[in-house]
Design a protein around this motif. Structure first.
Motif: not given
Length: 140
Positions: A61, A64, A66, A92, A135
């Motif tokens: 991450l 914010d 991935l 995201k 995440y």
């Protein structure tokens, strides 16, 4: 760009090719441009279960979003994961979780893969979404 925008671009690119040999060649080229996983992440826990060949995926991450890196020991499989990473990396987690993956059907990929590769494709999508769920849980 949104996931949908990227998927639409991928569908458009694949529609330029007349036959599946050209599409396979294009997938191989995409695999060569894949952001490669660092050797330290080529571990047993990063191997995608359900794939005939070895596919490693690492996620982290950043701001914010991935970011995915990957590699495979098979050239077609490397092309498949490259397509998925192109669609999902830099997005995201919640957007990845909610993403529709019908673009795979739109390019005709699943129907032109062997049953074991098609299962591997499903496993890759599932694993990328599982990373996103993990995440997203951390973000909440």
């Amino acid at each position: 760009m949104t996931i949908q925008d990227i998927q639409n671009d991928i569908v458009d690119e694949f529609s330029m090719f007349d036959d599946w040999m050209q599409r396979y060649e294009y997938m191989i080229e995409l695999g060569k441009s894949l952001p490669l996983i660092e050797e330290q992440y080529k571990t047993e826990e990063n191997i995608i279960k359900g794939c005939q060949s070895k596919v490693w995926v690492h996620a982290e991450l950043e701001d914010d979003k991935l970011l995915f890196t990957a590699d495979s020991d098979a050239i077609i499989t490397k092309g498949i994961i490259a397509i998925l990473i192109r669609a999902f990396s830099g997005q995201k987690p919640q957007d990845i979780i909610n993403a529709d993956t019908s673009f795979i059907d739109d390019i005709g990929l699943k129907e032109h893969l062997s049953p074991t590769r098609a299962n591997g494709l499903v496993s890759m999508i599932k694993q990328l979404k599982l990373y996103a769920i993990a995440y997203q849980t951390q973000l909440n």
